[in-house]
Scaffold this motif. Sequence first.
Motif, PDB file in Angstrom:
ATOM      1  N   VAL A   1      36.321  36.581  48.269  1.00  8.02           N
ATOM      2  CA  VAL A   1      34.891  36.878  48.126  1.00  8.02           C
ATOM      3  C   VAL A   1      34.678  37.925  47.028  1.00  8.02           C
ATOM      4  N   ALA A   2      35.540  38.934  47.008  1.00  6.54           N
ATOM      5  CA  ALA A   2      35.413  39.974  45.980  1.00  6.54           C
ATOM      6  C   ALA A   2      35.555  39.371  44.590  1.00  6.54           C
ATOM      7  N   ALA A   3      36.526  38.464  44.436  1.00  8.35           N
ATOM      8  CA  ALA A   3      36.740  37.841  43.131  1.00  8.35           C
ATOM      9  C   ALA A   3      35.514  37.036  42.715  1.00  8.35           C
ATOM     10  N   LEU A   4      34.959  36.280  43.646  1.00 11.45           N
ATOM     11  CA  LEU A   4      33.786  35.469  43.320  1.00 11.45           C
ATOM     12  C   LEU A   4      32.581  36.343  42.988  1.00 11.45           C
ATOM     13  N   PHE A   5      32.386  37.379  43.816  1.00  9.31           N
ATOM     14  CA  PHE A   5      31.254  38.288  43.586  1.00  9.31           C
ATOM     15  C   PHE A   5      31.408  38.980  42.229  1.00  9.31           C
ATOM     16  N   ALA A   6      32.630  39.417  41.930  1.00  5.68           N
ATOM     17  CA  ALA A   6      32.874  40.099  40.656  1.00  5.68           C
ATOM     18  C   ALA A   6      32.651  39.147  39.481  1.00  5.68           C
ATOM     19  N   LEU A   7      33.110  37.930  39.646  1.00  5.23           N
ATOM     20  CA  LEU A   7      32.971  36.948  38.568  1.00  5.23           C
ATOM     21  C   LEU A   7      31.499  36.667  38.290  1.00  5.23           C
TER      22      LEU A   7
ATOM     23  N   VAL B   1      36.947  41.673  37.479  1.00  3.79           N
ATOM     24  CA  VAL B   1      37.384  40.908  38.661  1.00  3.79           C
ATOM     25  C   VAL B   1      38.602  41.583  39.308  1.00  3.79           C
ATOM     26  N   VAL B   2      39.557  41.978  38.503  1.00  3.70           N
ATOM     27  CA  VAL B   2      40.759  42.628  39.038  1.00  3.70           C
ATOM     28  C   VAL B   2      40.385  43.910  39.786  1.00  3.70           C
ATOM     29  N   ALA B   3      39.531  44.724  39.169  1.00  2.00           N
ATOM     30  CA  ALA B   3      39.130  45.989  39.801  1.00  2.00           C
ATOM     31  C   ALA B   3      38.379  45.734  41.102  1.00  2.00           C
ATOM     32  N   GLY B   4      37.530  44.709  41.114  1.00  2.00           N
ATOM     33  CA  GLY B   4      36.784  44.377  42.319  1.00  2.00           C
ATOM     34  C   GLY B   4      37.716  43.971  43.453  1.00  2.00           C
ATOM     35  N   MET B   5      38.738  43.194  43.117  1.00  2.00           N
ATOM     36  CA  MET B   5      39.685  42.748  44.136  1.00  2.00           C
ATOM     37  C   MET B   5      40.492  43.926  44.688  1.00  2.00           C
ATOM     38  N   ILE B   6      40.893  44.827  43.801  1.00  2.00           N
ATOM     39  CA  ILE B   6      41.641  46.002  44.271  1.00  2.00           C
ATOM     40  C   ILE B   6      40.776  46.827  45.217  1.00  2.00           C
TER      41      ILE B   6
END
Lengths: 259, 326
Positions: free
Chosen positions: B111-117, B230-235
């Motif tokens: 979800v984080a990756a999608l939201f960040a994207l 995206v990477v930062a959001g996932m972390i």
Amino acid sequence: MTGDALTAPVLRLTDLRKSYGALRVTDGVSLAIGPRELHAIIGPNGAGKTTLVHQISGLAASDSGRIEFYGEDITALPMDARARAGLVRSFQIVSILPGFSALENVALAVQARSGSSFRFTGDAAAEPALNDVAMTLLARFGLASRAGFTAGLLSHGEKRQLELAIAMAAAPKLLLLDEPLAGTSHEESSRVIATLKELKREVPIILVEHDMEAVFALADRVSVLVYGRIIASGTPDEVRRDPEVRSAYLGDEAAEAMT
Amino acid sequence: MNEIADRNLAVAPRPRASRLRQAALPVAIFAVLALMPAAAHFGASGYILALMTRTMIYGLAAMSLDLLIGCGAMISFGHAAFLGIGAYAVGILSSHGIDDVFIQLGAALAVAALFALATGAISLRTHGVYFIMITLAFGQMLYFLFTSLAAYGGDDGLSLSRSHVFGLPVLRSDLTLYYVAFAALLGVYLACRAIVASRFGRVLRGIKDNPVRMQAIGFAPYRYQLTAYVVAGMICAVAGVLLANASEFVSPAYVGWQRSGDLIFVVVLGGLGTLHGAILGAAAFTLLAEFLSGLTEYWGMIFGPILVVVVLFARGGLASLLRGTR
Ligand SMILES: Nc1ncnc2c1ncn2[C@@H]1O[C@H](COP(=O)(O)OP(=O)(O)O)[C@@H](O)[C@H]1O
Ligand SMILES: [Mg+2]
């Protein structure tokens, strides 16, 4: 290679236009640059030279007109795509990465054209394949001893040389130089002129320059830009003799200095 | 004066000794964190352990923000959104009886990756103040979404029990949770260090230094910045998963703009672009807030000025203060 490739223009501008509000800064510029040519663009301050360079490099969008690079229409490409295609520029106000070492400034330009930059591991600053090429270029531009220095703290002349090294590292098929002598001392500028003499044997160049001495020493052809229009284009001798150029731009004093 | 110091730095290509000195501070930080529980054993262990666990989780979140601000020049004012996504992934799934930490983590990351994207793709078309405002707006959007989730507590939030690992409730132990947070922090720190030094990280840093120059040599900033976003959001979502477990509770407050602001503050306080500074910043921030709020009800009136003073006088943050010179 066909005969055509040896003579066909590397860059062709067709009726390029750009206005800032009511001000027509580029007013119908058409120009063709040959494959072995150093083409100088001269003109008074505010003539629109830098704007034209921005349009050719893709930093500024054109209102209308067409730009072809080695036969491809690049009018709609962004600056980074044009750079990857080999249309590489320098800036009137030096543009480097001030926080990086001189070596890394050049190595990044090498990196841009060697493999993917979507690599998330490995120490980029220690990649010999990038650093070796960068080091060779630094040495060529007289900056070998400055490799480890922070680029932002180099002297102005050194920054100018560094910007040329960066440009060459980007594997240019056409160099677009916007006043590479601006702000340099006398010695520094003779150093840059010597460098340009060498470069013109390797790559076609568009040189925007104020320094008449440099222009007439280096250029194969000269175009004179006044109020966004090219009022004369030809060999240095032809341009020098052109009466319109004399009255519109060069003025008596400058004309005298040139003869 | 600074000018002169900088010049000296520039003249001498970095010697090995200073590299060792650069490594000393992060090593010390992680050594202290690793030994912390042993020391806490002699004092008010439960309280300190919980406080330090929270500090490490905020440090983790702040570190991911440092990747954006310190390395990529993307001042996101909505980074707490990802903290919330991670926390709510745990909260929502566990309320449906899905306790497995790997499923929760997987959902949080996806979800984080999608939201960040989605939000990054739009936000990164803007620059400067507009980027700050639009990331803030996306963060608030998520905040209001969470407050409207009546089934999951709405405004009041949602209590939960800690995640299970392979069906076992091992995270019940505060000490285990502490070391899980520690391992996550260390892992993320090493990964971020690798990213910053990599080809990708160098491009990102170059874009921060001079985006036009980077375009002029052929790099399209957008693609690199979006990837970093995206990477930062996932972390940060990983920090959210840990935070939900540490507090056994999630609420929309995790996503609020105040929390995003705190994260920016922690990064600046610790030292932009240093990564380990985020841990120092988080420690200073949580411990100071905890200490001052124990002293007086009006602790904010002391806290605020202290923050201002640090930002004004400790350029380079705590990381450079502790390292001596910069
Ligand atoms: N971004 C801009 N907005 C408005 N006017 C501009 C802009 N850039 C350049 N100009 C104007 O366009 C004219 C040409 O500028 P420029 O291309 O820099 O000329 P040159 O490089 O020949 O000195 C000048 O009158 C300048 O004020
Ligand atoms: Mg100009």
